[in-house]
Design a protein around this motif. Structure first.
Motif, mmCIF file in Angstrom:
data_model
loop_
_atom_site.group_PDB
_atom_site.id
_atom_site.type_symbol
_atom_site.label_atom_id
_atom_site.label_comp_id
_atom_site.label_asym_id
_atom_site.label_seq_id
_atom_site.Cartn_x
_atom_site.Cartn_y
_atom_site.Cartn_z
ATOM 1 N N ILE A 308 0.839 -1.202 0.000
ATOM 2 C CA ILE A 308 0.000 0.000 0.000
ATOM 3 C C ILE A 308 0.876 1.256 0.000
ATOM 4 O O ILE A 308 0.601 2.223 -0.734
ATOM 5 N N ASN A 309 1.938 1.251 0.798
ATOM 6 C CA ASN A 309 2.843 2.412 0.854
ATOM 7 C C ASN A 309 3.513 2.662 -0.489
ATOM 8 O O ASN A 309 3.733 3.811 -0.877
ATOM 9 N N LEU A 310 3.830 1.591 -1.195
ATOM 10 C CA LEU A 310 4.433 1.719 -2.518
ATOM 11 C C LEU A 310 3.474 2.420 -3.480
ATOM 12 O O LEU A 310 3.858 3.363 -4.195
ATOM 13 N N LEU A 311 2.216 1.985 -3.482
ATOM 14 C CA LEU A 311 1.224 2.607 -4.358
ATOM 15 C C LEU A 311 0.986 4.063 -3.965
ATOM 16 O O LEU A 311 0.845 4.932 -4.836
ATOM 17 N N ASP A 312 0.951 4.319 -2.669
ATOM 18 C CA ASP A 312 0.710 5.684 -2.200
ATOM 19 C C ASP A 312 1.861 6.605 -2.570
ATOM 20 O O ASP A 312 1.640 7.775 -2.919
ATOM 21 N N ALA A 313 3.094 6.102 -2.512
ATOM 22 C CA ALA A 313 4.256 6.915 -2.902
ATOM 23 C C ALA A 313 4.178 7.308 -4.366
ATOM 24 O O ALA A 313 4.532 8.430 -4.744
ATOM 25 N N ALA A 314 3.683 6.389 -5.211
ATOM 26 C CA ALA A 314 3.513 6.718 -6.641
ATOM 27 C C ALA A 314 2.401 7.737 -6.828
ATOM 28 O O ALA A 314 2.528 8.675 -7.623
ATOM 29 N N ALA A 315 1.314 7.585 -6.070
ATOM 30 C CA ALA A 315 0.166 8.486 -6.211
ATOM 31 C C ALA A 315 0.476 9.895 -5.738
ATOM 32 O O ALA A 315 -0.085 10.867 -6.254
ATOM 33 N N THR A 316 1.383 10.033 -4.761
ATOM 34 C CA THR A 316 1.694 11.343 -4.169
ATOM 35 C C THR A 316 3.023 11.907 -4.653
ATOM 36 O O THR A 316 3.564 12.844 -4.066
ATOM 37 N N ASN A 317 3.547 11.324 -5.733
ATOM 38 C CA ASN A 317 4.775 11.835 -6.377
ATOM 39 C C ASN A 317 5.980 11.881 -5.439
ATOM 40 O O ASN A 317 6.815 12.784 -5.526
ATOM 41 N N GLN A 318 6.094 10.904 -4.566
ATOM 42 C CA GLN A 318 7.253 10.814 -3.682
ATOM 43 C C GLN A 318 8.298 9.887 -4.328
ATOM 44 O O GLN A 318 8.451 8.725 -3.949
ATOM 45 N N SER A 319 9.033 10.436 -5.290
ATOM 46 C CA SER A 319 9.936 9.620 -6.103
ATOM 47 C C SER A 319 11.031 8.952 -5.275
ATOM 48 O O SER A 319 11.353 7.767 -5.487
ATOM 49 N N ALA A 320 11.632 9.690 -4.348
ATOM 50 C CA ALA A 320 12.723 9.126 -3.536
ATOM 51 C C ALA A 320 12.206 7.966 -2.683
ATOM 52 O O ALA A 320 12.855 6.918 -2.576
ATOM 53 N N LYS A 321 11.038 8.156 -2.058
ATOM 54 C CA LYS A 321 10.456 7.098 -1.236
ATOM 55 C C LYS A 321 10.093 5.897 -2.096
ATOM 56 O O LYS A 321 10.309 4.740 -1.683
ATOM 57 N N LEU A 322 9.567 6.162 -3.282
ATOM 58 C CA LEU A 322 9.183 5.084 -4.188
ATOM 59 C C LEU A 322 10.403 4.260 -4.589
ATOM 60 O O LEU A 322 10.343 3.026 -4.630
ATOM 61 N N ARG A 323 11.519 4.947 -4.845
ATOM 62 C CA ARG A 323 12.744 4.247 -5.230
ATOM 63 C C ARG A 323 13.187 3.312 -4.093
ATOM 64 O O ARG A 323 13.494 2.140 -4.322
#
Length: 435
Positions: A308-323
């Motif tokens: 869920i956190n992975l999807l949320d990072a993509a939805a909220t444009n948190q590129s560093a967190k997504l990486r």
């Protein structure tokens, strides 16, 4: 089924050589179709572990084969031919004790269904209709040899395309799921778990779910006996041109079930074969029967929250967190280029667009048959695939996404037009409760 290890090895090696020759001109449309025909015919003739692994390897081939070739490869799901009943009867006689077997009457020698590792026969037991799922006798012995050669074949293709991927974790996962599917006692255990959860779920849903009841005294590792459930396969039901209202009811039921399975239960039946859904619309309400729990996977709460956190990072444009999350999750290798990480982010954002794009268009619904979104998704996945050098298919989620892709395909065929934004809110609420 070719049972000799030497014969199976020769057949797979011959397949590798023939497909390899086609690879030299793989940009040619006809060559891609020919490759798909070669793979489908060879693996379906071998059956057993090779055919099952071939089904797993063909999870997502949109980047490599044209639609016509995909259609050929998809036939692997239904390509198995029936074993003679005389062979099945020997297995039944060997596996079920005499005192129980004498109570089984009227076994239909024509199977209800045939798969890569076994087939299903209808019978009568103590005045009730049942089915016997019987595993072919030589399947278990072929796993190691088949997977070893298929791994060599897949590794060779990686090298031919300049990729440096470690396929060990992926094939370890394949072996795990194959071993599990060959253990019908394990399948019966998962079937019972689904049966209990479904009973509770049916008190709150308009479309009723059903799961066959396992018959313990007639079951073991190689035979799974259960109650007979009536209904048409999903494909058969759709061929009758049902009303769109009924298709809508079924679409909601299938999507609801997926969210219950993964996000609430952490227990997912990961085989999306359409034959695993039986639809019964003969009464006032529609019901759907769920079949085949051999490929059930369990997911921990931590895994679900990280997802869920992975999807949320993509939805909220948190590129560093997504990486960071994608590396920790084993979805992408840290050695990949910056372009690969950008392509991964684009792919993920494209995948979750249905949760939000409908709002932007002023409509609360997403059309699952929207060809523009399908093409955008295919382009994003191909771009990622083109940039990856070190990252093999993500073994940790490959079976989960196998199921998700199957759900999407079913919703598309049902012409589903749904507001799925509440599902996003359900995910977020779950994340908040658990943290």
């Amino acid at each position: 089924m070719k049972s000799s290890p030497l014969a199976r090895t020769f057949e797979l090696a011959k397949l590798a050589a023939r497909v390899g020759l086609k690879e030299l001109k793989s940009n040619d449309f006809n060559s891609r179709v020919e490759q798909a025909v070669l793979i489908a015919k060879s693996l379906s003739s071998l059956k057993g572990a090779a055919m099952k692994a071939g089904q797993l390897l063909s999870l997502d081939l949109d980047n490599y084969f044209p639609p016509e070739a995909i259609e050929v490869l998809s036939q692997l799901q239904n390509a198995a031919t029936a074993h003679p009943y005389s062979e099945i009867e020997k297995i039944i006689n060997a596996e079920i004790p005499n005192e129980r077997r004498s109570l089984i009457t009227s076994i239909n020698q024509t199977p209800l269904g045939v798969a890569s590792i076994g087939q299903v026969h209808k019978a009568r037991y103590m005045n009730k209709d049942i089915v016997l799922k019987v595993q072919f006798s030589e399947v278990a012995d072929s796993i190691d040899a088949d997977l070893k050669i298929l791994k060599t074949l897949a590794t060779s293709f990686c090298q031919m395309t300049g990729r440096k991927m470690n396929l060990d974790p992926l094939f370890k996962e394949f072996r795990s799921i194959l071993e599990q599917e060959l253990n019908y006692e394990s399948e019966a255990k998962f079937q019972k778990q689904f049966l209990e959860r479904i009973k509770k779920l049916n008190t709150t849903t308009p479309c009723q779910y059903r799961v066959p009841e396992p018959i313990e005294e007639l079951s073991n590792r190689r035979i799974l006996s259960m109650s007979f459930e009536k209904g048409l396969t999903l494909r058969q039901w759709l061929s009758l041109n049902p009303a769109q209202a009924d298709k809508h009811t079924l679409a909601v039921a299938i999507l609801d079930l997926y969210f219950h399975e993964f996000f609430e239960w952490g227990l997912v039946q990961t085989d999306p074969n359409w034959g695993n859904f039986l639809v019964d619309a003969s009464g006032k309400d529609i019901s759907i029967c769920l079949l085949d729990f051999g490929a059930t996977r369990q997911y921990s709460k931590d895994f679900i929250l990280n997802y869920i956190n992975l999807l949320d990072a993509a939805a909220t444009n948190q590129s560093a967190k997504l990486r960071t999350l994608s590396i920790d999750f084993g979805l992408i290798d840290p050695r990949e280029s910056e372009e690969a990480f950008k392509a991964f982010e684009t792919m993920l954002k494209t995948a979750i667009k249905p949760f939000f794009v409908s709002r932007a268009k002023g409509s609360p619904h997403f059309d699952f048959s929207d060809r523009n979104h399908t093409l955008e998704s295919q382009t994003a996945v191909k771009s990622l695939s083109d940039h990856l050098i070190y990252s093999p298919p993500p073994y940790s989620i490959i079976f989960l996404h196998r199921k998700l892709a199957g759900v999407y395909s079913i919703l598309k065929s049902l012409n589903a037009n749904l507001d799925i934004s509440p599902y996003w809110e359900m995910m977020k609420d779950l994340s908040k409760r658990e943290t």
